[in-house]
Design a protein around this motif. Sequence first.
Motif, mmCIF file in Angstrom:
data_model
loop_
_atom_site.group_PDB
_atom_site.id
_atom_site.type_symbol
_atom_site.label_atom_id
_atom_site.label_comp_id
_atom_site.label_asym_id
_atom_site.label_seq_id
_atom_site.Cartn_x
_atom_site.Cartn_y
_atom_site.Cartn_z
ATOM 1 N N ARG A 67 3.560 35.505 -2.258
ATOM 2 C CA ARG A 67 4.597 34.528 -1.889
ATOM 3 C C ARG A 67 4.583 34.252 -0.392
ATOM 4 N N LEU A 68 4.472 35.316 0.399
ATOM 5 C CA LEU A 68 4.456 35.143 1.854
ATOM 6 C C LEU A 68 3.253 34.312 2.296
ATOM 7 N N ILE A 69 2.083 34.634 1.750
ATOM 8 C CA ILE A 69 0.866 33.926 2.143
ATOM 9 C C ILE A 69 0.922 32.459 1.726
ATOM 10 N N LYS A 70 1.460 32.186 0.548
ATOM 11 C CA LYS A 70 1.568 30.797 0.090
ATOM 12 C C LYS A 70 2.433 29.979 1.032
ATOM 13 N N ASP A 71 3.605 30.522 1.404
ATOM 14 C CA ASP A 71 4.500 29.821 2.325
ATOM 15 C C ASP A 71 3.844 29.649 3.699
ATOM 16 N N ALA A 72 3.167 30.700 4.159
ATOM 17 C CA ALA A 72 2.541 30.654 5.477
ATOM 18 C C ALA A 72 1.414 29.637 5.523
ATOM 19 N N ARG A 73 0.609 29.563 4.485
ATOM 20 C CA ARG A 73 -0.497 28.605 4.453
ATOM 21 C C ARG A 73 0.018 27.177 4.421
ATOM 22 N N GLN A 74 1.101 26.943 3.693
ATOM 23 C CA GLN A 74 1.680 25.602 3.657
ATOM 24 C C GLN A 74 2.186 25.198 5.032
ATOM 25 N N ALA A 75 2.784 26.171 5.754
ATOM 26 C CA ALA A 75 3.285 25.884 7.096
ATOM 27 C C ALA A 75 2.156 25.672 8.086
ATOM 28 N N ALA A 76 1.015 26.321 7.847
ATOM 29 C CA ALA A 76 -0.102 26.279 8.797
ATOM 30 C C ALA A 76 -0.955 25.033 8.669
ATOM 31 N N GLN A 77 -0.995 24.431 7.475
ATOM 32 C CA GLN A 77 -1.901 23.305 7.269
ATOM 33 C C GLN A 77 -1.338 22.034 7.886
ATOM 34 N N PRO A 78 -2.067 21.418 8.802
ATOM 35 C CA PRO A 78 -1.564 20.214 9.473
ATOM 36 C C PRO A 78 -1.709 18.983 8.570
ATOM 37 N N PRO A 79 -0.916 17.932 8.828
ATOM 38 C CA PRO A 79 -1.033 16.705 8.029
ATOM 39 C C PRO A 79 -2.241 15.857 8.412
ATOM 40 N N ILE A 80 -2.796 16.089 9.611
ATOM 41 C CA ILE A 80 -3.960 15.328 10.064
ATOM 42 C C ILE A 80 -5.068 16.297 10.485
ATOM 43 N N CYS A 81 -6.287 15.818 10.467
ATOM 44 C CA CYS A 81 -7.412 16.602 10.981
ATOM 45 C C CYS A 81 -7.212 16.819 12.478
ATOM 46 N N VAL A 135 7.553 33.937 20.761
ATOM 47 C CA VAL A 135 6.395 34.105 21.644
ATOM 48 C C VAL A 135 5.150 33.502 21.003
ATOM 49 N N ARG A 136 4.997 33.738 19.699
ATOM 50 C CA ARG A 136 3.792 33.236 19.007
ATOM 51 C C ARG A 136 3.780 31.710 18.967
ATOM 52 N N ALA A 137 4.938 31.090 18.824
ATOM 53 C CA ALA A 137 5.009 29.628 18.801
ATOM 54 C C ALA A 137 4.562 29.045 20.136
ATOM 55 N N ILE A 138 4.881 29.722 21.237
ATOM 56 C CA ILE A 138 4.427 29.280 22.564
ATOM 57 C C ILE A 138 2.908 29.365 22.649
ATOM 58 N N ASP A 139 2.336 30.460 22.123
ATOM 59 C CA ASP A 139 0.876 30.620 22.138
ATOM 60 C C ASP A 139 0.191 29.504 21.346
ATOM 61 N N VAL A 140 0.772 29.141 20.197
ATOM 62 C CA VAL A 140 0.191 28.083 19.371
ATOM 63 C C VAL A 140 0.192 26.759 20.124
ATOM 64 N N HIS A 141 1.297 26.466 20.788
ATOM 65 C CA HIS A 141 1.384 25.216 21.555
ATOM 66 C C HIS A 141 0.320 25.172 22.650
ATOM 67 N N LYS A 201 -3.873 30.524 12.288
ATOM 68 C CA LYS A 201 -3.337 31.871 12.124
ATOM 69 C C LYS A 201 -1.981 32.004 12.809
ATOM 70 N N GLY A 202 -1.836 31.407 13.999
ATOM 71 C CA GLY A 202 -0.573 31.481 14.724
ATOM 72 C C GLY A 202 0.567 30.830 13.962
ATOM 73 N N ARG A 203 0.307 29.683 13.349
ATOM 74 C CA ARG A 203 1.345 29.019 12.556
ATOM 75 C C ARG A 203 1.748 29.880 11.360
ATOM 76 N N GLN A 204 0.791 30.573 10.774
ATOM 77 C CA GLN A 204 1.122 31.494 9.686
ATOM 78 C C GLN A 204 2.022 32.615 10.188
ATOM 79 N N GLU A 205 1.702 33.169 11.356
ATOM 80 C CA GLU A 205 2.487 34.283 11.891
ATOM 81 C C GLU A 205 3.898 33.842 12.266
#
Length: 370
Positions: free
Chosen positions: A33-47, A169-175, A145-149
């Motif tokens: 369940r966690l991985i499914k939610d995380a992958r959905q959050a991590a996948q961007p709408p555009i390339c 902190v992780r959201a800042i790293d992703v940006h 990976k950062g968006r998943q975390e």
Amino acid sequence: MTSKANEGFVRVDLDEIDANQEEKVRFSKVQGRLIKDARQAAQPPICLICGKPLEKPCNSHTVPQYCLREIAVDGKVLSLAALLDINILSSEVGVKQAGIFKSVCRTCDTEFFKKYETPDNLFEEPEDDVLGQIAAKNLLRGIYKGRQEVQFSRTLSPLYPYFYRLGQVRAIDVHEDEKNLEKAVASARGTGKTRNYTVIYHEVLPYVVPIAFQGKIEPISDFHGRLLNNVYSPDPRYKLQALHTCIFPAKGKTVVLVFRDSAAKRCREFVREFRGLSTDEKQIALLKLIFANSEEVYLSKRLPQSVFEDVELRKLARMNNVYAPRDMIGDFSMQGQLERAQKDFALDNLPTPPNLLSEAYAVHPSVGKE
């Protein structure tokens, strides 16, 4: 470097887990369940390379598949789990499933990385366009990976408030990775105005090592505990500075490559000291950096069992730069956490692994040898 500020928390290393069948099933359901939610959050709408709608993202691989096939046995390699004794994790992974992320379209995955995924282009010190392709791949993986975390942190923070801070902190790293990706893409396309990357180390070994790796490493401290990256900083103006590190088995040889963004200045003293080491010392230092700072290391099943039982290597693989209050609900000093991490992750203080980059562990001997 010690203070009372670092006494209220512990480093959360990876412990051994020997779960029974019922526990494995429960873990698998929760993890799923966690991985499914995380992958959905991590996948961007555009390339993230061409900007076109990402209707069918492809499976991109961080480490080129040709490198993994060079060390694979029956199409499989071993993940870091082979060193951890955690029986809820699988240690075998197929070459096609290793290090996958979904952030680019199939066209970009096929065409954009073509130059660096051609082994002959790595046997000489690479130019900026090739380095840009490698950096782009590392940053894409880091963003995914950062968006998943960040999503994991959001899920866990109601139970453990500490994870809310980690997520911030992780959201800042992703940006920051997203901004650095623009520079990498420009270099890869040859449209950058200046040379964006500086090679720190490039060596072609005349044999195949039993390890494959590609990633960006953001070391906390240098050999002696001097600060290189405050990975806990919540300040959006603070920029982490990465070492892009590669171990690429290919065509009976192995390319070892380390480079940095030319604008990253904090590691210059570290680089000078690194360059003054012997070849064996450099190889050990790189292995320490990789195993202490990354989970995405792939090993050959041809390695002797003694390697997987090596006490120092196992200690290194278990290290985690996450520090938590002893009761998991209290507050603690960020400065104390950083002081502790600088000492723990100083290269001279890290466990010393066997030199898996030496010919003694080669899965294929030197070219031309009997």
